[in-house]
Design a protein around this motif. Structure first.
Motif, PDB file in Angstrom:
ATOM      1  N   ASP A 237      21.246  17.758 -57.790  1.00  0.00           N
ATOM      2  CA  ASP A 237      21.941  17.691 -59.075  1.00  0.00           C
ATOM      3  C   ASP A 237      23.327  17.069 -58.954  1.00  0.00           C
ATOM      4  OD1 ASP A 237      19.807  18.919 -60.285  1.00  0.00           O
ATOM      5  OD2 ASP A 237      20.693  20.916 -60.295  1.00  0.00           O
TER       6      ASP A 237
ATOM      7  N   SER B 135      20.874  22.070 -55.681  1.00  0.00           N
ATOM      8  CA  SER B 135      22.253  21.771 -56.058  1.00  0.00           C
ATOM      9  C   SER B 135      22.682  20.406 -55.518  1.00  0.00           C
ATOM     10  CB  SER B 135      23.212  22.873 -55.561  1.00  0.00           C
ATOM     11  OG  SER B 135      23.354  22.825 -54.159  1.00  0.00           O
TER      12      SER B 135
ATOM     13  N   TRP C 143      17.660  26.552 -53.158  1.00  0.00           N
ATOM     14  CA  TRP C 143      18.788  26.474 -54.089  1.00  0.00           C
ATOM     15  C   TRP C 143      19.799  25.433 -53.623  1.00  0.00           C
ATOM     16  CZ3 TRP C 143      18.713  28.161 -58.838  1.00  0.00           C
ATOM     17  CH2 TRP C 143      17.870  29.215 -59.185  1.00  0.00           C
TER      18      TRP C 143
END
Length: 141
Positions: free
Chosen positions: A140, A137, A133
């Protein structure tokens, strides 16, 4: 600290404490799971659901769980350890004995024992995939 939660049905805190006392005998409330004799998981009862999640959040969890949990247990993972193995062992052992579901901090999915053991993915991630995760992130950003 990273945390995982286990919501249980059809049991009591006394029954869970008896199990935790046997599985993690070094200390009680919090119970400790260690890695190389250093605390890795700090395990406690989770009693703050309605307060911490708020009325709407708690109502949603109860709906997804299929009723109000009879008990909750949480494990905080020390920043000194990845905790992957300890979290997996803690959650799967608890769910092998008691009926319920687990939740990590990354999705609202309630994981069954079968899903955990099979390595099921939710949103492309397995249970407690903190590094995945984080990497997603960062990509992104």
């Amino acid at each position: 600290m990273r945390s995982v939660f286990v919501f249980l049905r059809g049991t009591t805190e006394e029954e869970i404490a008896a199990y935790l006392d046997g599985a993690y005998p070094a200390q009680r409330e919090p119970w400790l799971a260690t890695s190389a004799d250093d605390p890795c998981l700090y395990i406690n009862f989770y009693r703050g659901g309605p307060r911490e999640l708020g009325p709407e959040g708690w109502t949603d969890l109860v709906r997804r769980f299929g009723g109000e949990p009879s008990a909750g247990v949480m494990a905080d993972v020390s920043g000194r350890h990845p905790g992957d193995e300890q979290v997996f062992d803690f959650v799967t052992s608890l769910l092998a004995i008691f009926s319920g579901s687990a939740q990590d901090e990354y999705t609202e999915h309630l994981w069954s024992l079968d899903e955990l053991r099979s390595g099921q993915l939710v949103s492309g991630h397995p249970f407690f995939d903190y590094s995945g995760w984080y990497a997603e992130s960062e990509a992104d950003a």
